[in-house]
Write an enzyme that holds these catalytic residues in place. Structure first.
Site, PDB file in Angstrom:
ATOM      1  N   ASP A 138      -3.653  -6.192   0.102  1.00 25.98           N
ATOM      2  CA  ASP A 138      -3.701  -6.353  -1.363  1.00 25.98           C
ATOM      3  C   ASP A 138      -3.772  -4.947  -1.958  1.00 25.98           C
ATOM      4  OD1 ASP A 138      -3.902  -7.274  -3.949  1.00 25.98           O
ATOM      5  OD2 ASP A 138      -6.024  -7.802  -3.785  1.00 25.98           O
ATOM      6  N   ILE A 139      -2.689  -4.217  -1.817  1.00 28.83           N
ATOM      7  CA  ILE A 139      -2.655  -2.801  -2.164  1.00 28.83           C
ATOM      8  C   ILE A 139      -2.291  -2.654  -3.642  1.00 28.83           C
ATOM      9  CG2 ILE A 139      -1.720  -0.538  -1.568  1.00 28.83           C
ATOM     10  CD1 ILE A 139      -3.341  -2.095   0.685  1.00 28.83           C
ATOM     11  N   GLU A 140      -3.292  -2.309  -4.438  1.00 24.77           N
ATOM     12  CA  GLU A 140      -3.109  -2.191  -5.888  1.00 24.77           C
ATOM     13  C   GLU A 140      -3.472  -0.810  -6.413  1.00 24.77           C
ATOM     14  OE1 GLU A 140      -4.560  -5.499  -8.218  1.00 24.77           O
ATOM     15  OE2 GLU A 140      -4.568  -6.773  -6.440  1.00 24.77           O
ATOM     16  N   GLY A 141      -3.708   0.137  -5.513  1.00 21.70           N
ATOM     17  CA  GLY A 141      -4.065   1.485  -5.939  1.00 21.70           C
ATOM     18  C   GLY A 141      -3.659   2.491  -4.878  1.00 21.70           C
TER      19      GLY A 141
END
Length: 173
Positions: free
Chosen positions: A51-54
């Site tokens: 869940d790569i959001e940054g």
């Protein structure tokens, strides 16, 4: 399944070696490896969710490759992801192109240009077709908020979901 990343904090992989070390840590502490400091005790999880959001888009493909390599040790290590709807996802898009991911839950919310709006399924349908035709995952899922307050935008009432959205995307994946 252990989810890594999320919408808060600052995180990234600095190098291919960093990705390898993270994979070793995840394997030994959460998956099928051995460690004296397993946070969940003897529990063995079956995979990792990206869940790569940054951070950056660098080396997530390396991490996926290293984690996938542990599947050769007798037990499947599942890889899943929850990318943002704009295609390709700016951070995890390269990793998704590897074909190593089993399940992908595309976040069709908080992205107004690509989500359902009352009476208009076209934007969502176009985005869905792009995702399902360009990402080599075992299964791609329509990621939606379960309640109106669960996301900033993109909630679809059940009647609209059943009568409009699902018929529009059915058979296109």
């Amino acid at each position: 399944m252990l989810s890594i990343g999320g919408g808060a904090g600052s995180y990234y992989l600095a190098s291919k070696e960093d990705a390898r070390q993270v994979a070793i840590y995840l394997w030994n502490n959460f998956l099928g490896g051995q460690s004296s400091s397993r946070p969940l005790g003897p529990a063995v999880l079956d995979g990792i969710d990206f869940d790569i959001e940054g951070g950056t888009n660098q080396h997530w493909d390396d991490l996926a490759s290293y984690l996938s390599g542990y599947s050769k040790k007798g037990k499947k290590v599942y890889l899943t992801a929850a990318p943002q709807c704009p295609f390709p996802d700016a951070l995890v898009g390269g990793a998704l192109k590897t074909g190593l991911f089993d399940y992908v839950w595309v976040q069709f919310y908080n992205n107004p240009p690509r989500q359902y709006t009352s009476g208009n399924v076209g934007n969502l349908e176009d985005a869905w077709k792009t995702w399902t035709s360009d990402i080599p995952a075992t299964k791609i899922f329509l990621g939606l908020p379960a309640a109106p307050d669960a996301a900033g935008s993109g909630f679809i009432p059940v009647d609209d979901l059943k009568s409009t959205v699902l018929p529009a995307i059915k058979g296109s994946a």
